[in-house]
Motif scaffolding. Structure first.
Motif, PDB file in Angstrom:
ATOM      1  N   ASP A 178       5.987   0.855 -13.476  1.00 37.22           N
ATOM      2  CA  ASP A 178       4.901   0.324 -12.650  1.00 37.22           C
ATOM      3  C   ASP A 178       4.860  -1.207 -12.722  1.00 37.22           C
ATOM      4  OD1 ASP A 178       3.174   2.864 -11.861  1.00 37.22           O
ATOM      5  OD2 ASP A 178       3.816   3.128 -13.927  1.00 37.22           O
ATOM      6  N   TRP A 179       6.037  -1.809 -12.706  1.00 30.38           N
ATOM      7  CA  TRP A 179       6.118  -3.253 -12.858  1.00 30.38           C
ATOM      8  C   TRP A 179       5.427  -3.989 -11.716  1.00 30.38           C
ATOM      9  CZ3 TRP A 179       6.741  -6.800 -16.305  1.00 30.38           C
ATOM     10  CH2 TRP A 179       7.059  -8.096 -15.924  1.00 30.38           C
ATOM     11  N   GLN A 180       5.556  -3.498 -10.516  1.00 27.87           N
ATOM     12  CA  GLN A 180       4.964  -4.189  -9.372  1.00 27.87           C
ATOM     13  C   GLN A 180       3.446  -4.245  -9.491  1.00 27.87           C
ATOM     14  OE1 GLN A 180       6.603  -5.802  -7.047  1.00 27.87           O
ATOM     15  NE2 GLN A 180       8.574  -5.208  -7.924  1.00 27.87           N
ATOM     16  N   ALA A 181       2.830  -3.129  -9.837  1.00 31.17           N
ATOM     17  CA  ALA A 181       1.367  -3.095  -9.976  1.00 31.17           C
ATOM     18  C   ALA A 181       0.909  -3.970 -11.135  1.00 31.17           C
ATOM     19  CB  ALA A 181       0.891  -1.660 -10.170  1.00 31.17           C
ATOM     20  N   ALA A 200      -1.521  -1.524 -28.074  1.00 32.18           N
ATOM     21  CA  ALA A 200      -2.792  -0.869 -27.742  1.00 32.18           C
ATOM     22  C   ALA A 200      -2.545   0.564 -27.276  1.00 32.18           C
ATOM     23  CB  ALA A 200      -3.526  -1.656 -26.667  1.00 32.18           C
ATOM     24  N   TYR A 201      -1.486   0.773 -26.510  1.00 30.96           N
ATOM     25  CA  TYR A 201      -1.137   2.136 -26.088  1.00 30.96           C
ATOM     26  C   TYR A 201      -0.769   2.991 -27.294  1.00 30.96           C
ATOM     27  CZ  TYR A 201       1.132   5.916 -23.517  1.00 30.96           C
ATOM     28  OH  TYR A 201       1.477   7.137 -23.015  1.00 30.96           O
ATOM     29  N   ALA A 209      -6.218  -3.673 -18.064  1.00 28.74           N
ATOM     30  CA  ALA A 209      -5.462  -3.388 -16.838  1.00 28.74           C
ATOM     31  C   ALA A 209      -4.261  -2.496 -17.122  1.00 28.74           C
ATOM     32  CB  ALA A 209      -5.001  -4.696 -16.198  1.00 28.74           C
ATOM     33  N   PHE A 210      -3.555  -2.764 -18.202  1.00 30.73           N
ATOM     34  CA  PHE A 210      -2.387  -1.957 -18.549  1.00 30.73           C
ATOM     35  C   PHE A 210      -2.790  -0.538 -18.934  1.00 30.73           C
ATOM     36  CE2 PHE A 210       0.693  -0.385 -21.690  1.00 30.73           C
ATOM     37  CZ  PHE A 210       1.837  -0.392 -20.902  1.00 30.73           C
ATOM     38  N   LEU A 211      -3.845  -0.389 -19.737  1.00 27.28           N
ATOM     39  CA  LEU A 211      -4.287   0.952 -20.127  1.00 27.28           C
ATOM     40  C   LEU A 211      -4.777   1.748 -18.920  1.00 27.28           C
ATOM     41  CD1 LEU A 211      -6.166   0.184 -23.473  1.00 27.28           C
ATOM     42  CD2 LEU A 211      -3.902   1.202 -23.172  1.00 27.28           C
ATOM     43  N   ASP A 212      -5.331   1.047 -17.942  1.00 21.76           N
ATOM     44  CA  ASP A 212      -5.737   1.720 -16.714  1.00 21.76           C
ATOM     45  C   ASP A 212      -4.514   2.246 -15.959  1.00 21.76           C
ATOM     46  OD1 ASP A 212      -7.807   2.385 -14.678  1.00 21.76           O
ATOM     47  OD2 ASP A 212      -6.659   0.974 -13.465  1.00 21.76           O
ATOM     48  N   ILE A 213      -3.425   1.486 -15.968  1.00 22.25           N
ATOM     49  CA  ILE A 213      -2.190   1.926 -15.314  1.00 22.25           C
ATOM     50  C   ILE A 213      -1.589   3.115 -16.056  1.00 22.25           C
ATOM     51  CG2 ILE A 213       0.196   1.252 -14.799  1.00 22.25           C
ATOM     52  CD1 ILE A 213      -0.846  -1.568 -14.243  1.00 22.25           C
ATOM     53  N   THR A 214      -1.564   3.059 -17.376  1.00 21.82           N
ATOM     54  CA  THR A 214      -0.977   4.154 -18.160  1.00 21.82           C
ATOM     55  C   THR A 214      -1.764   5.450 -18.006  1.00 21.82           C
ATOM     56  OG1 THR A 214      -2.245   3.484 -20.120  1.00 21.82           O
ATOM     57  CG2 THR A 214      -0.025   2.570 -19.865  1.00 21.82           C
ATOM     58  N   GLY A 215      -3.065   5.338 -17.750  1.00 21.08           N
ATOM     59  CA  GLY A 215      -3.860   6.547 -17.572  1.00 21.08           C
ATOM     60  C   GLY A 215      -3.490   7.326 -16.321  1.00 21.08           C
ATOM     61  N   LYS A 216      -2.892   6.653 -15.340  1.00 16.93           N
ATOM     62  CA  LYS A 216      -2.511   7.302 -14.088  1.00 16.93           C
ATOM     63  C   LYS A 216      -1.010   7.529 -13.974  1.00 16.93           C
ATOM     64  CE  LYS A 216      -6.286   4.743 -11.862  1.00 16.93           C
ATOM     65  NZ  LYS A 216      -6.626   3.719 -10.848  1.00 16.93           N
ATOM     66  N   ALA A 217      -0.227   6.980 -14.887  1.00 15.08           N
ATOM     67  CA  ALA A 217       1.230   7.030 -14.761  1.00 15.08           C
ATOM     68  C   ALA A 217       1.799   8.337 -15.303  1.00 15.08           C
ATOM     69  CB  ALA A 217       1.851   5.848 -15.505  1.00 15.08           C
ATOM     70  N   ALA A 271       5.240   3.280 -23.666  1.00 20.02           N
ATOM     71  CA  ALA A 271       4.527   2.127 -23.103  1.00 20.02           C
ATOM     72  C   ALA A 271       5.483   1.199 -22.367  1.00 20.02           C
ATOM     73  CB  ALA A 271       3.807   1.372 -24.222  1.00 20.02           C
ATOM     74  N   LEU A 272       6.629   0.927 -22.946  1.00 21.64           N
ATOM     75  CA  LEU A 272       7.622   0.076 -22.283  1.00 21.64           C
ATOM     76  C   LEU A 272       8.165   0.740 -21.022  1.00 21.64           C
ATOM     77  CD1 LEU A 272       9.547  -1.181 -25.447  1.00 21.64           C
ATOM     78  CD2 LEU A 272       8.212  -2.604 -23.879  1.00 21.64           C
ATOM     79  N   THR A 273       8.334   2.054 -21.073  1.00 21.93           N
ATOM     80  CA  THR A 273       8.833   2.778 -19.901  1.00 21.93           C
ATOM     81  C   THR A 273       7.831   2.705 -18.750  1.00 21.93           C
ATOM     82  OG1 THR A 273       9.980   4.298 -21.404  1.00 21.93           O
ATOM     83  CG2 THR A 273       9.753   4.977 -19.113  1.00 21.93           C
TER      84      THR A 273
END
Length: 402
Positions: free
Chosen positions: A193-196, A169-170, A264-272, A186-188
């Protein structure tokens, strides 16, 4: 748009999965009844019956997942394309199935490359998950001790099984990246952000597990009461309840987990923000990750070479066009000079031809003037002789009178 609304508006994919699951369930049920018929007719030993039953069950499960993985996964990826589109604010198309096929084909070119990309991501994640399970992280060089991580990962299996789709999706979202480069990023981000991500995955998975248990109980308990009252063997109904629950799980519950986890993952990638030094660290964690990164670098070099070749070709074409334009200007100038010279020659020839004609009228005018002068002289002479004649006439008249 919230994950639940996305799931609700893309229910067509869930119904497609349900239809495929029921078809596969009928095939598996036929395998189960065939095994049951063999067991009851042969009257073999208990161990033989158990072996036949276990063998039939494994065959049914294998057939089920084979069909669902080949055909059902295509439906799952189509669903993923619509989820990614809706999550970034786009509307859900009126014909999402055909639209999703177009989107996936444009990004991954064909099914063979798509499945290869999916397999590479899954393998890279499994290799990195082993390292994460041993307590290592990108922030620390020493591992954390304890078995709680493995327990948490097992309980989060339902959501973590969608990691592959999250990376794809990313890749769909970052269409400005090369496919391998987008998957590497995406894997990086996943490991950074594995904990989140793992916290969200645990919550989603627990909800999924509760729903599956309730569904199994909903199917099994009525059948259990019926078979107990009829004094029948409940083992066949246990298998039927399992496959019915599995069908509902894949069709509906997994679809919701997919939508929830991907959002949820795309939300994390938007801030990472990716730390470049983590690329080298993850190369040591996973050989498949290093392979993906190598493919991304080769693709980038190829793109740069193609861009350089295109730039050189463009400059060459521009030079040719400029040279051609200069030759055209020189030719035009030469033609203009030649035309001017021809016009000059024609003008000169015209003036030369006009000179004799101009002299002739002058000569005629001179001759006319001479004739006029001669005529005037004659008239003057006649005028001069006229008085003498008059006087002579008067003289003769006087003589006669005298």
């Amino acid at each position: 748009m919230s994950p639940f609304n996305i799931y609700r508006k893309t229910m067509i994919f869930s119904w497609m999965k349900l239809g495929l699951g029921l078809l596969t369930f009928v095939v598996c049920l036929a395998i189960g009844f065939a095994a049951y018929f063999v067991i009851t007719t042969n009257q073999g030993s208990l161990m033989t019956s158990i072996a036949i039953g276990c063998g039939a069950f494994l065959i049914a499960v294998g057939v089920y997942y084979l069909i669902m993985s080949k055909i059902g996964y295509s439906i799952r990826m189509g669903h993923l394309a619509i989820i990614e589109r809706a999550d970034r604010g786009g509307d859900v198309p009126s014909n999402p199935v055909e639209f999703s096929k177009t989107v996936v084909a444009e990004r991954f070119e064909n099914n063979r490359k798509f499945y290869k990309q999916s397999r590479d991501i899954q393998l890279a994640y499994r290799q990195m998950a082993r390292v994460l399970g041993r307590g290592f992280s990108l922030d620390k060089d020493t591992p954390e001790l304890g078995m709680g991580r493995w327990v948490k990962m097992v309980m989060s299996h339902a959501a973590l099984s969608s990691v592959n789709e999250c990376c794809l999706a990313y890749a769909l979202r970052r269409s400005d990246y090369e496919v391998n480069a987008a998957c590497v990023d995406a894997l990086t981000i996943l490991v950074q952000d594995w904990q989140a991500f793992s916290r969200k995955a645990l919550v989603i998975s627990l909800l999924h597990g509760v729903l599956c248990l309730l569904t199994f109980a909903l199917f099994f308990v009525p059948g259990f009461l019926f078979f107990r009252d009829m004094s029948l063997d409940m083992l066949p109904w246990l298998g039927v309840s399992f496959f019915l629950t599995l069908t509902v799980k894949i069709a509906f519950y997994d679809s919701y987990v997919l939508a929830k986890t991907v959002c949820a993952f795309l939300d994390i990638t938007g801030k990472a923000k990716i730390d470049t030094k983590n690329y080298a660290k993850l190369d040591k964690w996973s050989k498949e990750y290093a392979k993906l990164r190598g493919s991304a670098e080769k693709a980038a070099e190829k793109a740069d070479n193609e861009a350089d070749r295109a730039e050189r070709a463009a400059k060459k074409e521009a030079a040719k066009a400029e040279k051609k334009a200069q030759e055209g200007d020189a030719k035009s100038e030469a033609d203009a000079k030649s035309a001017a010279a021809v016009q000059g020659d024609e003008a000169k020839s015209g003036s030369d031809e006009a000179k004799p004609d101009e002299a002739k009228p002058s000569a005629d005018a001179a001759e006319t003037h001479a004739d006029a002068a001669e005529s005037d002289d004659g008239q003057a002479a006649d005028t001069a002789d006229a008085p003498d004649t008059s006087e002579e006439k008067h003289g003769s008249e006087n003589a006669e009178q005298a």
